[in-house]
Design a protein around this motif. Structure first.
Motif, PDB file in Angstrom:
ATOM      1  N   PRO A 131     -13.984  14.224  82.300  1.00  0.00           N
ATOM      2  CA  PRO A 131     -13.566  12.826  82.372  1.00  0.00           C
ATOM      3  C   PRO A 131     -13.975  12.013  81.140  1.00  0.00           C
ATOM      4  O   PRO A 131     -13.505  10.891  80.959  1.00  0.00           O
ATOM      5  CB  PRO A 131     -14.266  12.308  83.634  1.00  0.00           C
ATOM      6  N   ILE A 132     -14.816  12.573  80.295  1.00  0.00           N
ATOM      7  CA  ILE A 132     -15.237  11.865  79.089  1.00  0.00           C
ATOM      8  C   ILE A 132     -14.151  12.068  78.036  1.00  0.00           C
ATOM      9  O   ILE A 132     -14.005  13.143  77.477  1.00  0.00           O
ATOM     10  CB  ILE A 132     -16.606  12.360  78.608  1.00  0.00           C
ATOM     11  N   ARG A 133     -13.395  11.020  77.780  1.00  0.00           N
ATOM     12  CA  ARG A 133     -12.218  11.124  76.935  1.00  0.00           C
ATOM     13  C   ARG A 133     -12.462  10.723  75.487  1.00  0.00           C
ATOM     14  O   ARG A 133     -11.761  11.175  74.597  1.00  0.00           O
ATOM     15  CB  ARG A 133     -11.094  10.260  77.485  1.00  0.00           C
ATOM     16  N   LEU A 134     -13.416   9.829  75.256  1.00  0.00           N
ATOM     17  CA  LEU A 134     -13.657   9.347  73.900  1.00  0.00           C
ATOM     18  C   LEU A 134     -15.108   8.913  73.788  1.00  0.00           C
ATOM     19  O   LEU A 134     -15.564   8.067  74.556  1.00  0.00           O
ATOM     20  CB  LEU A 134     -12.736   8.151  73.584  1.00  0.00           C
ATOM     21  N   LEU A 135     -15.825   9.506  72.843  1.00  0.00           N
ATOM     22  CA  LEU A 135     -17.192   9.105  72.514  1.00  0.00           C
ATOM     23  C   LEU A 135     -17.299   9.124  71.003  1.00  0.00           C
ATOM     24  O   LEU A 135     -16.891  10.098  70.363  1.00  0.00           O
ATOM     25  CB  LEU A 135     -18.226  10.069  73.093  1.00  0.00           C
ATOM     26  N   ALA A 136     -17.843   8.049  70.428  1.00  0.00           N
ATOM     27  CA  ALA A 136     -17.974   8.029  68.972  1.00  0.00           C
ATOM     28  C   ALA A 136     -18.998   6.997  68.541  1.00  0.00           C
ATOM     29  O   ALA A 136     -19.203   5.976  69.195  1.00  0.00           O
ATOM     30  CB  ALA A 136     -16.632   7.716  68.313  1.00  0.00           C
ATOM     31  N   VAL A 137     -19.634   7.300  67.414  1.00  0.00           N
ATOM     32  CA  VAL A 137     -20.463   6.354  66.674  1.00  0.00           C
ATOM     33  C   VAL A 137     -19.813   6.332  65.299  1.00  0.00           C
ATOM     34  O   VAL A 137     -19.765   7.365  64.627  1.00  0.00           O
ATOM     35  CB  VAL A 137     -21.931   6.817  66.599  1.00  0.00           C
ATOM     36  N   ARG A 138     -19.278   5.158  64.901  1.00  0.00           N
ATOM     37  CA  ARG A 138     -18.477   5.127  63.679  1.00  0.00           C
ATOM     38  C   ARG A 138     -18.654   3.851  62.880  1.00  0.00           C
ATOM     39  O   ARG A 138     -19.019   2.820  63.424  1.00  0.00           O
ATOM     40  CB  ARG A 138     -17.015   5.346  64.006  1.00  0.00           C
ATOM     41  N   GLU A 139     -18.371   3.966  61.586  1.00  0.00           N
ATOM     42  CA  GLU A 139     -18.446   2.821  60.677  1.00  0.00           C
ATOM     43  C   GLU A 139     -17.194   1.960  60.717  1.00  0.00           C
ATOM     44  O   GLU A 139     -17.254   0.776  60.389  1.00  0.00           O
ATOM     45  CB  GLU A 139     -18.708   3.299  59.247  1.00  0.00           C
ATOM     46  N   ALA A 140     -16.080   2.523  61.096  1.00  0.00           N
ATOM     47  CA  ALA A 140     -14.816   1.785  61.116  1.00  0.00           C
ATOM     48  C   ALA A 140     -14.814   0.749  62.242  1.00  0.00           C
ATOM     49  O   ALA A 140     -15.464   0.942  63.278  1.00  0.00           O
ATOM     50  CB  ALA A 140     -13.660   2.758  61.303  1.00  0.00           C
ATOM     51  N   PRO A 141     -14.068  -0.344  62.056  1.00  0.00           N
ATOM     52  CA  PRO A 141     -13.955  -1.344  63.127  1.00  0.00           C
ATOM     53  C   PRO A 141     -13.469  -0.708  64.429  1.00  0.00           C
ATOM     54  O   PRO A 141     -12.694   0.253  64.418  1.00  0.00           O
ATOM     55  CB  PRO A 141     -12.921  -2.330  62.568  1.00  0.00           C
ATOM     56  N   LEU A 201     -26.310  -8.664  60.185  1.00  0.00           N
ATOM     57  CA  LEU A 201     -26.656  -7.681  61.200  1.00  0.00           C
ATOM     58  C   LEU A 201     -26.120  -6.322  60.772  1.00  0.00           C
ATOM     59  O   LEU A 201     -25.006  -6.217  60.267  1.00  0.00           O
ATOM     60  CB  LEU A 201     -26.018  -8.090  62.538  1.00  0.00           C
ATOM     61  N   GLY A 202     -26.932  -5.309  60.961  1.00  0.00           N
ATOM     62  CA  GLY A 202     -26.494  -3.949  60.671  1.00  0.00           C
ATOM     63  C   GLY A 202     -27.002  -3.004  61.733  1.00  0.00           C
ATOM     64  O   GLY A 202     -28.077  -3.208  62.299  1.00  0.00           O
ATOM     65  N   TYR A 203     -26.207  -1.987  62.010  1.00  0.00           N
ATOM     66  CA  TYR A 203     -26.613  -0.953  62.960  1.00  0.00           C
ATOM     67  C   TYR A 203     -26.796   0.361  62.214  1.00  0.00           C
ATOM     68  O   TYR A 203     -25.994   0.712  61.338  1.00  0.00           O
ATOM     69  CB  TYR A 203     -25.543  -0.737  64.039  1.00  0.00           C
ATOM     70  N   VAL A 217     -17.626   3.729  72.424  1.00  0.00           N
ATOM     71  CA  VAL A 217     -17.631   3.766  70.969  1.00  0.00           C
ATOM     72  C   VAL A 217     -18.598   2.696  70.485  1.00  0.00           C
ATOM     73  O   VAL A 217     -18.550   1.546  70.940  1.00  0.00           O
ATOM     74  CB  VAL A 217     -16.226   3.509  70.392  1.00  0.00           C
ATOM     75  N   HIS A 218     -19.507   3.069  69.566  1.00  0.00           N
ATOM     76  CA  HIS A 218     -20.487   2.127  69.008  1.00  0.00           C
ATOM     77  C   HIS A 218     -20.319   2.093  67.502  1.00  0.00           C
ATOM     78  O   HIS A 218     -20.114   3.114  66.861  1.00  0.00           O
ATOM     79  CB  HIS A 218     -21.908   2.542  69.364  1.00  0.00           C
ATOM     80  N   ARG A 219     -20.436   0.925  66.952  1.00  0.00           N
ATOM     81  CA  ARG A 219     -20.276   0.724  65.516  1.00  0.00           C
ATOM     82  C   ARG A 219     -21.619   0.874  64.812  1.00  0.00           C
ATOM     83  O   ARG A 219     -22.669   0.537  65.364  1.00  0.00           O
ATOM     84  CB  ARG A 219     -19.727  -0.692  65.289  1.00  0.00           C
ATOM     85  N   VAL A 220     -21.597   1.361  63.590  1.00  0.00           N
ATOM     86  CA  VAL A 220     -22.760   1.361  62.705  1.00  0.00           C
ATOM     87  C   VAL A 220     -22.327   0.738  61.381  1.00  0.00           C
ATOM     88  O   VAL A 220     -21.142   0.608  61.097  1.00  0.00           O
ATOM     89  CB  VAL A 220     -23.343   2.781  62.484  1.00  0.00           C
ATOM     90  N   GLY A 221     -23.321   0.362  60.594  1.00  0.00           N
ATOM     91  CA  GLY A 221     -23.044  -0.275  59.317  1.00  0.00           C
ATOM     92  C   GLY A 221     -23.252  -1.778  59.405  1.00  0.00           C
ATOM     93  O   GLY A 221     -23.798  -2.289  60.385  1.00  0.00           O
ATOM     94  N   ASP A 222     -22.818  -2.483  58.367  1.00  0.00           N
ATOM     95  CA  ASP A 222     -22.975  -3.935  58.305  1.00  0.00           C
ATOM     96  C   ASP A 222     -21.835  -4.613  59.056  1.00  0.00           C
ATOM     97  O   ASP A 222     -20.659  -4.302  58.835  1.00  0.00           O
ATOM     98  CB  ASP A 222     -22.996  -4.404  56.857  1.00  0.00           C
ATOM     99  N   LEU A 223     -22.213  -5.542  59.937  1.00  0.00           N
ATOM    100  CA  LEU A 223     -21.241  -6.278  60.744  1.00  0.00           C
ATOM    101  C   LEU A 223     -21.423  -7.771  60.509  1.00  0.00           C
ATOM    102  O   LEU A 223     -22.491  -8.206  60.059  1.00  0.00           O
ATOM    103  CB  LEU A 223     -21.425  -5.969  62.231  1.00  0.00           C
ATOM    104  N   VAL A 224     -20.398  -8.547  60.853  1.00  0.00           N
ATOM    105  CA  VAL A 224     -20.462 -10.000  60.757  1.00  0.00           C
ATOM    106  C   VAL A 224     -20.237 -10.591  62.139  1.00  0.00           C
ATOM    107  O   VAL A 224     -19.769  -9.908  63.064  1.00  0.00           O
ATOM    108  CB  VAL A 224     -19.422 -10.557  59.751  1.00  0.00           C
ATOM    109  N   VAL A 225     -20.567 -11.859  62.284  1.00  0.00           N
ATOM    110  CA  VAL A 225     -20.388 -12.554  63.554  1.00  0.00           C
ATOM    111  C   VAL A 225     -18.940 -12.395  64.018  1.00  0.00           C
ATOM    112  O   VAL A 225     -18.000 -12.572  63.240  1.00  0.00           O
ATOM    113  CB  VAL A 225     -20.773 -14.045  63.413  1.00  0.00           C
ATOM    114  N   GLY A 226     -18.793 -12.011  65.279  1.00  0.00           N
ATOM    115  CA  GLY A 226     -17.479 -11.810  65.868  1.00  0.00           C
ATOM    116  C   GLY A 226     -17.015 -10.371  65.874  1.00  0.00           C
ATOM    117  O   GLY A 226     -16.099 -10.015  66.627  1.00  0.00           O
TER     118      GLY A 226
END
Length: 155
Positions: free
Chosen positions: A19-29, A66-68, A97-106
């Protein structure tokens, strides 16, 4: 009585082996549409979706940056967390899906979704998935504040 373990369709046939269809840690939006589409399932009567976004403050202080960062094992740990949730709830489909890298508000920082036969199960499983992800997956947040201070969260 036979107890079926895993994901089955309404005739008792094995539906999706995982049932796990998508799991990712990625830099892309991140895309809410991608995650929502990943959990579509004809046997699901409820789908719960959580979107975590970068806010402009934390603990009463303004956030300027903020950065992850993630440990190399983050995706494997995310799978472990997802498997535990899928074992405890009647999950039809799940994505995170979780983002890593530098992010901005929003910016979207994390998107998780779970579909189950009923809404209460979907809400509970989605809540557990995001809570366990934040608590157990080695992803760390670095915040810079308007007063010049910095903070690591989750490290």
């Amino acid at each position: 009585m036979v107890r079926m373990v895993g994901t089955y369709d309404h005739q008792g046939a094995r539906a999706h082996p995982d049932p796990i269809r998508l799991l990712a840690v990625r830099e892309a939006p991140l895309s809410v549409d991608e995650v929502f589409a990943a959990v579509g399932d004809d046997a699901a009567g409820g789908t719960a979706l959580f979107v975590g976004t970068v806010r402009d403050h934390d603990g009463g202080a303004g956030v300027t940056a903020l950065g992850y960062s993630a440990h190399p094992t983050a995706e494997a740990e995310l799978r472990r967390v997802a498997e535990k949730v899928a074992a405890d709830f009647p999950v039809r489909a799940m994505a995170a899906v979780h983002r890593v890298g530098d992010l901005v508000v929003g910016d979207l920082a994390v998107v998780v979704a779970v579909s189950c036969p009923h809404r209460a199960e979907a809400f509970a499983a989605c809540r557990r998935l995001i809570d366990d992800l934040k608590r157990e997956v080695p992803i760390w947040k670095h915040q810079s504040f308007t007063d010049g201070t910095e903070e690591w969260v989750g490290a």
